[in-house]
Design a protein around this motif. Sequence first.
Motif, PDB file in Angstrom:
ATOM      1  N   GLN A 235       0.827  -1.200   0.000  1.00  0.00           N
ATOM      2  CA  GLN A 235       0.000   0.000   0.000  1.00  0.00           C
ATOM      3  C   GLN A 235       0.870   1.262   0.000  1.00  0.00           C
ATOM      4  N   VAL A 236       1.847   1.301   0.877  1.00  0.00           N
ATOM      5  CA  VAL A 236       2.720   2.475   0.996  1.00  0.00           C
ATOM      6  C   VAL A 236       3.566   2.647  -0.259  1.00  0.00           C
ATOM      7  N   ASN A 237       4.145   1.552  -0.763  1.00  0.00           N
ATOM      8  CA  ASN A 237       4.987   1.644  -1.954  1.00  0.00           C
ATOM      9  C   ASN A 237       4.194   2.105  -3.174  1.00  0.00           C
ATOM     10  N   ASP A 238       2.983   1.591  -3.333  1.00  0.00           N
ATOM     11  CA  ASP A 238       2.147   1.994  -4.476  1.00  0.00           C
ATOM     12  C   ASP A 238       1.816   3.484  -4.407  1.00  0.00           C
ATOM     13  N   LEU A 239       1.505   3.974  -3.212  1.00  0.00           N
ATOM     14  CA  LEU A 239       1.190   5.391  -3.062  1.00  0.00           C
ATOM     15  C   LEU A 239       2.431   6.262  -3.298  1.00  0.00           C
ATOM     16  N   ALA A 240       3.573   5.769  -2.856  1.00  0.00           N
ATOM     17  CA  ALA A 240       4.809   6.512  -3.078  1.00  0.00           C
ATOM     18  C   ALA A 240       5.106   6.629  -4.571  1.00  0.00           C
ATOM     19  N   GLU A 241       4.944   5.545  -5.303  1.00  0.00           N
ATOM     20  CA  GLU A 241       5.174   5.585  -6.747  1.00  0.00           C
ATOM     21  C   GLU A 241       4.168   6.510  -7.433  1.00  0.00           C
ATOM     22  N   LYS A 242       2.937   6.475  -6.979  1.00  0.00           N
ATOM     23  CA  LYS A 242       1.891   7.289  -7.595  1.00  0.00           C
ATOM     24  C   LYS A 242       2.153   8.777  -7.392  1.00  0.00           C
ATOM     25  N   TYR A 243       2.516   9.166  -6.182  1.00  0.00           N
ATOM     26  CA  TYR A 243       2.608  10.596  -5.863  1.00  0.00           C
ATOM     27  C   TYR A 243       4.031  11.165  -5.908  1.00  0.00           C
ATOM     28  N   PHE A 244       5.037  10.313  -5.780  1.00  0.00           N
ATOM     29  CA  PHE A 244       6.412  10.809  -5.782  1.00  0.00           C
ATOM     30  C   PHE A 244       7.234  10.267  -6.957  1.00  0.00           C
ATOM     31  N   GLY A 245       6.635   9.445  -7.792  1.00  0.00           N
ATOM     32  CA  GLY A 245       7.379   8.805  -8.872  1.00  0.00           C
ATOM     33  C   GLY A 245       7.949   9.766  -9.889  1.00  0.00           C
ATOM     34  N   ASP A 246       7.306  10.910 -10.093  1.00  0.00           N
ATOM     35  CA  ASP A 246       7.770  11.887 -11.086  1.00  0.00           C
ATOM     36  C   ASP A 246       8.721  12.932 -10.498  1.00  0.00           C
ATOM     37  N   TRP A 247       8.993  12.826  -9.210  1.00  0.00           N
ATOM     38  CA  TRP A 247       9.904  13.773  -8.551  1.00  0.00           C
ATOM     39  C   TRP A 247      11.301  13.576  -9.131  1.00  0.00           C
ATOM     40  N   GLN A 248      11.903  14.648  -9.599  1.00  0.00           N
ATOM     41  CA  GLN A 248      13.167  14.540 -10.309  1.00  0.00           C
ATOM     42  C   GLN A 248      14.372  14.560  -9.358  1.00  0.00           C
ATOM     43  N   HIS A 249      15.286  13.620  -9.602  1.00  0.00           N
ATOM     44  CA  HIS A 249      16.546  13.551  -8.883  1.00  0.00           C
ATOM     45  C   HIS A 249      17.344  14.824  -9.145  1.00  0.00           C
ATOM     46  N   GLY A 250      18.035  15.340  -8.121  1.00  0.00           N
ATOM     47  CA  GLY A 250      18.842  16.539  -8.286  1.00  0.00           C
ATOM     48  C   GLY A 250      20.291  16.216  -8.594  1.00  0.00           C
ATOM     49  N   SER A 251      21.131  17.255  -8.568  1.00  0.00           N
ATOM     50  CA  SER A 251      22.546  17.068  -8.903  1.00  0.00           C
ATOM     51  C   SER A 251      23.487  17.708  -7.887  1.00  0.00           C
ATOM     52  N   TYR A 252      22.937  18.429  -6.890  1.00  0.00           N
ATOM     53  CA  TYR A 252      23.798  19.173  -5.974  1.00  0.00           C
ATOM     54  C   TYR A 252      24.222  18.315  -4.792  1.00  0.00           C
ATOM     55  N   VAL A 253      25.502  18.405  -4.443  1.00  0.00           N
ATOM     56  CA  VAL A 253      26.033  17.736  -3.261  1.00  0.00           C
ATOM     57  C   VAL A 253      26.833  18.770  -2.467  1.00  0.00           C
ATOM     58  N   SER A 254      26.449  19.002  -1.206  1.00  0.00           N
ATOM     59  CA  SER A 254      27.186  19.962  -0.392  1.00  0.00           C
ATOM     60  C   SER A 254      28.488  19.332   0.086  1.00  0.00           C
ATOM     61  N   LYS A 255      29.534  20.130   0.142  1.00  0.00           N
ATOM     62  CA  LYS A 255      30.833  19.666   0.604  1.00  0.00           C
ATOM     63  C   LYS A 255      31.096  20.268   1.979  1.00  0.00           C
ATOM     64  N   VAL A 256      30.882  19.455   3.003  1.00  0.00           N
ATOM     65  CA  VAL A 256      31.024  19.916   4.385  1.00  0.00           C
ATOM     66  C   VAL A 256      32.496  19.872   4.771  1.00  0.00           C
ATOM     67  N   PRO A 257      33.056  20.986   5.239  1.00  0.00           N
ATOM     68  CA  PRO A 257      34.481  21.003   5.574  1.00  0.00           C
ATOM     69  C   PRO A 257      34.790  20.128   6.788  1.00  0.00           C
ATOM     70  N   THR A 258      35.980  19.581   6.811  1.00  0.00           N
ATOM     71  CA  THR A 258      36.434  18.735   7.911  1.00  0.00           C
ATOM     72  C   THR A 258      37.039  19.597   9.019  1.00  0.00           C
ATOM     73  N   GLU A 259      36.661  19.322  10.244  1.00  0.00           N
ATOM     74  CA  GLU A 259      37.212  20.057  11.379  1.00  0.00           C
ATOM     75  C   GLU A 259      38.643  19.593  11.655  1.00  0.00           C
ATOM     76  N   PRO A 260      39.598  20.520  11.725  1.00  0.00           N
ATOM     77  CA  PRO A 260      40.969  20.110  12.054  1.00  0.00           C
ATOM     78  C   PRO A 260      41.084  19.628  13.492  1.00  0.00           C
ATOM     79  N   GLN A 261      42.126  18.871  13.778  1.00  0.00           N
ATOM     80  CA  GLN A 261      42.322  18.333  15.117  1.00  0.00           C
ATOM     81  C   GLN A 261      42.571  19.459  16.121  1.00  0.00           C
ATOM     82  N   GLN A 262      41.881  19.391  17.239  1.00  0.00           N
ATOM     83  CA  GLN A 262      42.088  20.361  18.311  1.00  0.00           C
ATOM     84  C   GLN A 262      43.356  20.000  19.083  1.00  0.00           C
ATOM     85  N   THR A 263      44.108  21.005  19.522  1.00  0.00           N
ATOM     86  CA  THR A 263      45.397  20.727  20.155  1.00  0.00           C
ATOM     87  C   THR A 263      45.522  21.250  21.576  1.00  0.00           C
ATOM     88  N   GLU A 264      44.514  21.994  22.063  1.00  0.00           N
ATOM     89  CA  GLU A 264      44.578  22.508  23.432  1.00  0.00           C
ATOM     90  C   GLU A 264      43.176  22.808  23.931  1.00  0.00           C
TER      91      GLU A 264
END
Length: 455
Positions: A235-264
Amino acid sequence: MKKLIFAFVTGMMLSACSTGIKTQTAATDSGNILPYPIYQHKMANGLNVVTVPFDSPGLAAFYIITRVGSRNEVEPGVTGFAHFFEHMMFRGTDKYPKEAYSAALKSTGAAANANTSQDRTEYHMTGNAEKLELMFELEADRFQNLNYSEHEFKTEAGAVKGEYTKNFASPYSQINEKLSETAFTTHTYSHTTMGYFKDIVDMPNQYEYSKTFFDRYYRPEYNTILVVGDVTAKQVNDLAEKYFGDWQHGSYVSKVPTEPQQTETRYTHLQNGSIPPYFSMNYKGPAFSDKQIDMPALDVLSSMVFSPTSDLYKKLVIDEQKVRFIGGGAQDSRDPNLFSIQVSMVNKDDMPYVKDEIEKAIAKVQTEGVDPVKLQRTKSNLKYSFAMSIDTPTAIAQSLSHYIQLTGDPESINRLYALYDDVSEADVKMVANRYFDPTRLTIATISEDEQGALQ
C-alpha cells in the motif's frame, strides 16, 4: 531515540538499486531491538520508502526525513535556511494554499509539524490510516510544488528572526551558540540550527537564494518516507510511486568542511548572574557509527559515571549538595561532534572543585576500568528501557527517523543496539582514554563574573 544526552541546555541493509530497478527488503530477525519488520523500497529517483506495519488499528504515522540540516549550510552569509524551510513548507502550493492544506490535513485527524537539527529536517503527522492517500497527496504536492511570493518569504523570515530573539533570551541558548563557535573552527557545526544572527537579519534579502536552497535539497535523494502503523508495504509503496514517482533527482552535493584536530583546551564564558552558575565540559567525540563499538561504549560510560545512580551524582548532588544537576552524553551526528558534561552549580566558587571531581571520575575509568557487574546491568538497562518505549506508531517512527538521519538506513537501529551486547570493560576503558583528553576539550561557563572561573 537512544541517546543519553541530558537535555539541560536546549538537547538493513540498503536495498540494492540501479536506475529503473526497484527492490525491497524486510528484516524480521527476532533478535533485533525493533521486533517489527522494516520494509524498504528504493525508488528509481533515489527516494527511499520505509514501511513498518504495526498493530495500531486505524492509526498511521507519516514522516518525511530530509537529510539536510544546519550541517549543510556551507556558504557564508546564508546560515539558518534548513530551519527556515521547516517554517516555509507550511506556506502552501497552488493546489493547496495554506488554508486549504490546513483543512485537508484536519480531515485526516492529524496535525502536521516539523523540526530541524544539525543533520536533518523532519516533517511528521500521525492520523487516520484510512486517509493515508490524502497524506501522500498533501506531502508530495508541497515537497515538489512549494510556491511562495517574495512578500510571504519576507514575512516568514521575520517570524524566524522573532523565534531567534525569543530563544536567545535564554542564557543557555547564548552559551550554546558561543560553545559551538569555540569548539568548531571550520566545520559547519560551528553554527547552531538557527544560524548566525547576522544572517537571520539579512534573510529577508535572500529570496532568490531561498529558491536555490529548495531546488538543491528538496529532491528525492535527500529524503526518506517513513510510514508506521495500520498499513502494508505494498500500500505504501504503491502510493509513493503514484505521488512521488515523477519527482526529479537533483545534482547538488554539499561539501562539508572537515574540522581540524584540536590541540589545546578552549574556553568560552557568558557573564550572566540571572541564573544559577553553570559550566559544561565538551570533549570532541566520534561521528555516529553502527559498526564501531565507540558510541555504545560511550553511552555505557556516560550512564555509569554521570547518571543519577552514579557515585559522582550521589556525591556532588545528594551528599555534598554542591551541584543542582549533572549529566553527560555523546551526541549522535553524521560527523564528529561533542561529548558534553553539563553542570548546574549551587555556588560558583565550587566550580574548580566539581571539575576536579569529574576529572577524577573519568581518570578512574581510564586506569581501573569499570565494575563488570554494573557494566552488565547498565547495558541491559540501556537496551531494554529503550525497547519498552517503542510501543506506538509515533514512538517507532521517531526512533527510526533518528537513525535514518544519521545513515539513511533505518536498520541502523538494530545494528547499533546489537553492539551493546559486545561492549566490554576494555571497550569502556578504551573510549575513556581515547576521547577524554584535555586537548579535545572546550569548557563553557556562565556566572556573574567577567571571566570564567575555570580559565
